[in-house]
Design an enzyme around this catalytic site. Sequence first.
Site, PDB file in Angstrom:
ATOM      1  N   ASP A 207      -4.022  -3.255   0.209  1.00 41.01           N
ATOM      2  CA  ASP A 207      -4.227  -2.059   1.016  1.00 41.01           C
ATOM      3  C   ASP A 207      -2.930  -1.721   1.761  1.00 41.01           C
ATOM      4  OD1 ASP A 207      -7.033  -1.084   3.176  1.00 41.01           O
ATOM      5  OD2 ASP A 207      -5.480   0.061   2.110  1.00 41.01           O
ATOM      6  N   CYS A 239     -10.809   3.994  -3.498  1.00 34.71           N
ATOM      7  CA  CYS A 239     -10.223   2.741  -3.054  1.00 34.71           C
ATOM      8  C   CYS A 239     -11.102   2.303  -1.880  1.00 34.71           C
ATOM      9  CB  CYS A 239      -8.738   2.881  -2.714  1.00 34.71           C
ATOM     10  SG  CYS A 239      -8.259   4.451  -1.993  1.00 34.71           S
ATOM     11  N   SER A 240     -10.508   2.081  -0.694  1.00 36.63           N
ATOM     12  CA  SER A 240     -11.381   1.771   0.437  1.00 36.63           C
ATOM     13  C   SER A 240     -11.649   3.045   1.236  1.00 36.63           C
ATOM     14  CB  SER A 240     -10.750   0.703   1.335  1.00 36.63           C
ATOM     15  OG  SER A 240     -11.624   0.384   2.394  1.00 36.63           O
ATOM     16  N   ALA A 241     -10.570   3.711   1.667  1.00 35.71           N
ATOM     17  CA  ALA A 241     -10.720   4.990   2.381  1.00 35.71           C
ATOM     18  C   ALA A 241     -10.703   6.165   1.410  1.00 35.71           C
ATOM     19  CB  ALA A 241      -9.611   5.166   3.412  1.00 35.71           C
ATOM     20  N   GLY A 242     -10.171   5.930   0.191  1.00 33.58           N
ATOM     21  CA  GLY A 242     -10.096   7.006  -0.798  1.00 33.58           C
ATOM     22  C   GLY A 242      -8.991   7.993  -0.506  1.00 33.58           C
ATOM     23  N   VAL A 243      -7.859   7.467   0.000  1.00 33.04           N
ATOM     24  CA  VAL A 243      -6.726   8.376   0.273  1.00 33.04           C
ATOM     25  C   VAL A 243      -5.396   7.792  -0.228  1.00 33.04           C
ATOM     26  CG1 VAL A 243      -7.862   9.554   2.200  1.00 33.04           C
ATOM     27  CG2 VAL A 243      -6.467   7.537   2.685  1.00 33.04           C
ATOM     28  N   GLY A 244      -5.044   6.594   0.227  1.00 36.39           N
ATOM     29  CA  GLY A 244      -3.714   6.064  -0.105  1.00 36.39           C
ATOM     30  C   GLY A 244      -3.556   5.693  -1.551  1.00 36.39           C
ATOM     31  N   ARG A 245      -4.262   4.642  -1.962  1.00 31.56           N
ATOM     32  CA  ARG A 245      -4.147   4.159  -3.339  1.00 31.56           C
ATOM     33  C   ARG A 245      -4.708   5.186  -4.332  1.00 31.56           C
ATOM     34  NH1 ARG A 245      -6.505  -1.748  -1.773  1.00 31.56           N
ATOM     35  NH2 ARG A 245      -7.638  -0.400  -0.307  1.00 31.56           N
ATOM     36  N   SER A 246      -5.761   5.876  -3.935  1.00 28.69           N
ATOM     37  CA  SER A 246      -6.349   6.886  -4.836  1.00 28.69           C
ATOM     38  C   SER A 246      -5.376   8.029  -5.095  1.00 28.69           C
ATOM     39  CB  SER A 246      -7.653   7.429  -4.241  1.00 28.69           C
ATOM     40  OG  SER A 246      -8.630   6.404  -4.141  1.00 28.69           O
ATOM     41  N   GLN A 284      -0.757   7.661   1.057  1.00 31.96           N
ATOM     42  CA  GLN A 284      -0.759   7.460   2.510  1.00 31.96           C
ATOM     43  C   GLN A 284       0.580   6.992   3.061  1.00 31.96           C
ATOM     44  OE1 GLN A 284      -2.962   4.130   3.810  1.00 31.96           O
ATOM     45  NE2 GLN A 284      -3.290   4.913   5.865  1.00 31.96           N
TER      46      GLN A 284
HETATM   47  C1  LIG Z   1      -4.350   2.895   9.092  1.00 29.17           C
HETATM   48  N1  LIG Z   1      -5.746   2.651   8.869  1.00 29.17           N
HETATM   49  C2  LIG Z   1      -6.594   3.678   8.930  1.00 29.17           C
HETATM   50  O1  LIG Z   1      -6.255   4.803   9.209  1.00 29.17           O
HETATM   51  C3  LIG Z   1      -8.060   3.382   8.676  1.00 29.17           C
HETATM   52  C4  LIG Z   1      -8.526   4.190   7.476  1.00 29.17           C
HETATM   53  C5  LIG Z   1      -7.842   3.790   6.185  1.00 29.17           C
HETATM   54  C6  LIG Z   1      -6.915   4.635   5.594  1.00 29.17           C
HETATM   55  C7  LIG Z   1      -6.323   4.283   4.392  1.00 29.17           C
HETATM   56  C8  LIG Z   1      -6.640   3.058   3.803  1.00 29.17           C
HETATM   57  N2  LIG Z   1      -6.036   2.690   2.564  1.00 29.17           N
HETATM   58  S1  LIG Z   1      -6.660   3.225   1.122  1.00 29.17           S
HETATM   59  O2  LIG Z   1      -6.914   4.681   1.220  1.00 29.17           O
HETATM   60  O3  LIG Z   1      -5.650   2.908   0.102  1.00 29.17           O
HETATM   61  O4  LIG Z   1      -7.947   2.477   0.881  1.00 29.17           O
HETATM   62  C9  LIG Z   1      -7.539   2.183   4.403  1.00 29.17           C
HETATM   63  C10 LIG Z   1      -8.150   2.553   5.603  1.00 29.17           C
HETATM   64  N3  LIG Z   1      -8.802   3.794   9.853  1.00 29.17           N
HETATM   65  C11 LIG Z   1      -9.325   2.881  10.708  1.00 29.17           C
HETATM   66  O5  LIG Z   1      -9.218   1.689  10.565  1.00 29.17           O
HETATM   67  C12 LIG Z   1     -10.025   3.456  11.931  1.00 29.17           C
HETATM   68  C13 LIG Z   1      -9.115   3.422  13.159  1.00 29.17           C
HETATM   69  C14 LIG Z   1      -8.024   4.374  13.092  1.00 29.17           C
HETATM   70  C15 LIG Z   1      -6.791   3.940  12.611  1.00 29.17           C
HETATM   71  C16 LIG Z   1      -5.721   4.834  12.569  1.00 29.17           C
HETATM   72  C17 LIG Z   1      -5.920   6.140  13.016  1.00 29.17           C
HETATM   73  O6  LIG Z   1      -4.877   7.012  12.973  1.00 29.17           O
HETATM   74  C18 LIG Z   1      -7.154   6.562  13.517  1.00 29.17           C
HETATM   75  C19 LIG Z   1      -8.205   5.666  13.560  1.00 29.17           C
HETATM   76  N4  LIG Z   1     -11.094   2.588  12.317  1.00 29.17           N
HETATM   77  C20 LIG Z   1     -12.364   2.844  12.034  1.00 29.17           C
HETATM   78  O7  LIG Z   1     -12.714   3.823  11.421  1.00 29.17           O
HETATM   79  O8  LIG Z   1     -13.166   1.874  12.573  1.00 29.17           O
HETATM   80  C21 LIG Z   1     -14.502   1.632  12.087  1.00 29.17           C
HETATM   81  C22 LIG Z   1     -14.424   1.242  10.625  1.00 29.17           C
HETATM   82  C23 LIG Z   1     -15.042   0.489  12.909  1.00 29.17           C
HETATM   83  C24 LIG Z   1     -15.353   2.873  12.263  1.00 29.17           C
END
Ligand SMILES: CNC(=O)[C@H](Cc1ccc(NS(=O)(=O)O)cc1)NC(=O)[C@H](Cc1ccc(O)cc1)NC(=O)OC(C)(C)C
Length: 309
Positions: A207, A239-246, A284
């Site tokens: 991730d 993916c997990s959030a469906g943005v970066g890797r996707s 991402q």
């Molecule tokens: C940097 N991390 C994040 O932004 C993730 C969402 C996320 C994005 C992309 C990816 N990678 S992926 O798209 O490749 O799967 C994983 C997770 N979000 C959270 O963890 C958010 C917190 C957050 C982080 C950064 C931000 O700017 C705003 C809020 N937390 C969150 O949603 O907490 C819950 C799960 C308990 C409801």
Amino acid sequence: RTRQAPPAPAAPAPAAARTSRPVRVADFIDHYRLMSADSDFRFSEEFEELKHVGREQPCSAADLPVNRPKNRFTNILPYDHSRYKLQPVDDEEGSDYINANYVPGHNSPREFIVTQGPLHCTRDDFWRMCWESGSRAIVMLTRCVEKGREKCDRYWPYDTRPVYYGDIAVTALNESRYPDWTVTELMLCRGAEQRVLKHFHFTTWPDFGVPDPPTTLARFVRAFRERCPADARPVVVHCSAGVGRSGTFITLDTALQQLAAHADCLDVFGMVHAMRRERVWMVQTEQQYICIHQCLVAVLEGQDLAAPP
Ligand SMILES: CNC(=O)[C@H](Cc1ccc(NS(=O)(=O)O)cc1)NC(=O)[C@H](Cc1ccc(O)cc1)NC(=O)OC(C)(C)C
């Protein structure tokens, strides 16, 4: 009579933010060298220009109280205008909602349905989306658990016994395991109708990071395209959030298809810009953006990126 000073020239209009930056294929390798010089200085500048693209668009459905528990992350919500809508169930509020958006690819403006890793409480909706959209392929780019954290529900069967997700029965027919991905053929049954769907699971992409080596992604994209049903139905990508890797996967898939179609130019910036109008944060991180370019350079240099048999 005092002469009045001529009116000051109007301030130049702010440079309209660019939506594309095409690069000639013949110049792409030199372009990569220039962008990556000085610790990727120009890649950083270019990626920064994408930061706010699409962010003014509303996500009102995602914000409804009935739908909030259906979002894996608070900051990854689908824009209303491109969200996938499930067939509503009676007058049940929120029954058309899933955290998913249509995203363009090489073949159509709605080639992909990009979604978050299903939650336990949304996995029946996920299968309903796969069925109702007519999709014949799922691309999964995360493991279910990474570093002790749940990234995605185990939404498909562990063995060959059928499992019901709502009124859809899913049965694993066969599985092919490779070092970096697994391909599983799934039989979906709903009422009297049956259909086969292929599940392409990339299992070694951390991730927020990139595959190691990055060209593993180009091999996976090739393996996917060689085995993906060649029809116009949408491909579900998550993916997990469906943005970066996707977003990274879709951008590379689109660019490789353009190369295969002998395009004169590649516009990675324009592809990511277009995707971010449909779903937030597609591609991402800067490293993911650079990884796309590294894969394209490897292909243009003729590196052997054949997928495993
Ligand atoms: C940097 N991390 C994040 O932004 C993730 C969402 C996320 C994005 C992309 C990816 N990678 S992926 O798209 O490749 O799967 C994983 C997770 N979000 C959270 O963890 C958010 C917190 C957050 C982080 C950064 C931000 O700017 C705003 C809020 N937390 C969150 O949603 O907490 C819950 C799960 C308990 C409801």
